[in-house]
Design a protein around this motif. Sequence first.
Motif, mmCIF file in Angstrom:
data_model
loop_
_atom_site.group_PDB
_atom_site.id
_atom_site.type_symbol
_atom_site.label_atom_id
_atom_site.label_comp_id
_atom_site.label_asym_id
_atom_site.label_seq_id
_atom_site.Cartn_x
_atom_site.Cartn_y
_atom_site.Cartn_z
ATOM 1 N N THR A 1 0.482 8.908 5.260
ATOM 2 C CA THR A 1 1.961 8.939 5.637
ATOM 3 C C THR A 1 3.114 9.533 4.938
ATOM 4 N N ALA A 2 4.199 9.819 4.977
ATOM 5 C CA ALA A 2 5.077 10.139 4.442
ATOM 6 C C ALA A 2 5.702 9.255 3.977
ATOM 7 N N GLU A 3 5.422 8.363 5.395
ATOM 8 C CA GLU A 3 6.562 6.517 4.886
ATOM 9 C C GLU A 3 5.426 6.206 3.918
ATOM 10 N N GLY A 4 4.375 6.012 4.307
ATOM 11 C CA GLY A 4 3.289 5.574 3.337
ATOM 12 C C GLY A 4 3.027 3.980 3.120
ATOM 13 N N ALA A 5 1.753 3.706 3.485
ATOM 14 C CA ALA A 5 1.666 1.668 3.922
ATOM 15 C C ALA A 5 0.474 1.573 3.554
ATOM 16 N N VAL A 6 -0.067 0.317 3.164
ATOM 17 C CA VAL A 6 -0.490 -0.223 2.909
ATOM 18 C C VAL A 6 -1.501 -1.071 4.161
ATOM 19 N N ALA A 7 -2.624 -1.527 4.581
ATOM 20 C CA ALA A 7 -3.272 -2.396 5.788
ATOM 21 C C ALA A 7 -3.889 -2.917 5.311
ATOM 22 N N ALA A 8 -4.383 -4.185 5.416
ATOM 23 C CA ALA A 8 -5.949 -4.695 5.391
ATOM 24 C C ALA A 8 -6.592 -5.441 6.945
ATOM 25 N N TYR A 9 -8.141 -6.117 6.577
ATOM 26 C CA TYR A 9 -8.800 -6.031 7.346
ATOM 27 C C TYR A 9 -9.216 -7.148 7.341
ATOM 28 N N GLY A 10 -10.202 -8.120 8.120
ATOM 29 C CA GLY A 10 -10.354 -9.086 7.612
ATOM 30 C C GLY A 10 -12.468 -8.308 8.243
ATOM 31 N N LEU A 11 -12.827 -8.644 8.059
ATOM 32 C CA LEU A 11 -14.335 -8.222 8.019
ATOM 33 C C LEU A 11 -15.010 -9.687 8.077
ATOM 34 N N ALA A 12 -14.888 -10.094 9.145
ATOM 35 C CA ALA A 12 -16.209 -11.604 9.152
ATOM 36 C C ALA A 12 -16.919 -11.247 10.308
ATOM 37 N N VAL B 1 4.676 1.444 1.355
ATOM 38 C CA VAL B 1 4.510 1.172 -0.434
ATOM 39 C C VAL B 1 5.370 1.439 -1.835
ATOM 40 N N ASP B 2 6.562 1.866 -1.086
ATOM 41 C CA ASP B 2 7.458 2.293 -1.564
ATOM 42 C C ASP B 2 7.237 3.716 -2.096
ATOM 43 N N GLY B 3 6.331 4.600 -1.497
ATOM 44 C CA GLY B 3 6.251 5.982 -2.116
ATOM 45 C C GLY B 3 5.863 7.292 -0.739
ATOM 46 N N SER B 4 6.200 7.666 -0.740
ATOM 47 C CA SER B 4 4.846 8.850 -0.230
ATOM 48 C C SER B 4 3.583 9.064 0.115
ATOM 49 N N GLY B 5 2.642 9.177 1.015
ATOM 50 C CA GLY B 5 1.501 10.187 1.052
ATOM 51 C C GLY B 5 0.547 9.166 -0.141
ATOM 52 N N PRO B 6 0.669 7.522 -0.038
ATOM 53 C CA PRO B 6 -0.722 7.487 -0.640
ATOM 54 C C PRO B 6 -1.979 7.613 -0.819
ATOM 55 N N THR B 7 -2.523 7.980 -1.497
ATOM 56 C CA THR B 7 -4.575 9.150 -0.955
ATOM 57 C C THR B 7 -5.552 8.159 -1.876
ATOM 58 N N HIS B 8 -4.944 7.092 -2.651
ATOM 59 C CA HIS B 8 -5.987 6.249 -3.214
ATOM 60 C C HIS B 8 -5.700 4.756 -3.362
ATOM 61 N N LEU B 9 -6.706 4.551 -2.621
ATOM 62 C CA LEU B 9 -6.814 2.320 -3.619
ATOM 63 C C LEU B 9 -7.239 2.021 -3.827
ATOM 64 N N SER B 10 -7.002 0.672 -4.871
ATOM 65 C CA SER B 10 -7.674 -0.317 -5.606
ATOM 66 C C SER B 10 -7.495 -1.423 -5.740
ATOM 67 N N VAL B 11 -8.405 -2.139 -5.658
ATOM 68 C CA VAL B 11 -8.082 -3.392 -5.894
ATOM 69 C C VAL B 11 -8.094 -4.620 -6.827
#
Length: 346
Positions: free
Chosen positions: A66-77, A90-100
């Motif tokens: 989104t224009a605001e840009g965020a990342v979310a975490a989910y548990g997989l139990a 994320v202090d940036g707009s339009g995040p399109t990719h991520l990695s750990v």
Amino acid sequence: MADVGRRRKRAFIGSFTAAGGPGIVAAAVDPADGRLTFLSSLNGVPDPSYLALSPTGEALYAVSETAEGAVAAYGLAGDVPEPLGAPVPVDGSGPTHLSVFDGHVLTANYGSGSITAVPVRADGTLAPAASGVLWHSGSGPHAPRQQGPHAHHVGPDPSGRWVVSVDLGTDSVRVCDLRDGSPVLHRECALRPGSGPRHLAFHPGGSHAYVVNELTPSVTVCRWDAPDGALKPLAEVPVLPGAPDGDAYPSGIVVSPDGRFVWTATRGEDVLSVYAVEGGGEALRLTATVPCGGRWPRALAVSGGFLYVANERSGDVTWFALDPSTGLPRRAGSLDVAAASCVVLG
């Protein structure tokens, strides 16, 4: 969290909620025939277009493109991903990719032309990004797509020493250190002007990388010097055997675990391209193109002898059985997911 070793294999699919997507879909994976079976969906954040699993497979991370840009975490139990706290900007707009990487979630922010390192706590939750942002600069000759930087991919190199980010707007790949939780530029590697690099995949041997270009339908073969953190372009090979019939915008790229094949997806032409890897990773030879099984293939994943394609505009994830001797994909089935944008397996 639950014992990962006892958990069945699953796929997680991202989608564009703004285009009618369900958010994040979880599906069971049949290891015998690659089949996906719907388990659950979760509409937790807008436009979770790209996903990444933690190294242990116990957590899932999603951008909110989104224009605001965020990342979310989910548990997989269980079979329904469970939110681990509130999404983090994320202090940036339009995040399109991520990695750990190295205790952080890294995001490539297309709109703002930046990459962000978000700290991951021991329980898998996310801490504020604070100052962990690196701003790209520059432009390219292709108007209007290259008037400024547009980070489109970020991830670690095989040695685990470097962070590598691909910028479509500046025709370059940046190599960074992660120092005190912030990405710091080490070197910028220029690719051909106007090529529009989108995503990068490393050969498992660790000495070569392949960059798929969106603005010219091609793949740039590069030599990777891990000790020096340097990427050197060697050759550019087409994704199609001839001129495209119309629009042709390459998107995803993956390498087989044994390093013998590379596959790319091209939107518009709606095909998968198959390459034989030669010279220990030094060269790619285009051997075939096949229909992607839908329309507008946005992302690829390979696992257990199967290739998975997220087809955004036809709204499905299609899987293909891979010929072990030729790498040729044979369509085996599909799962309906509206506005599908990404698939990861673990």
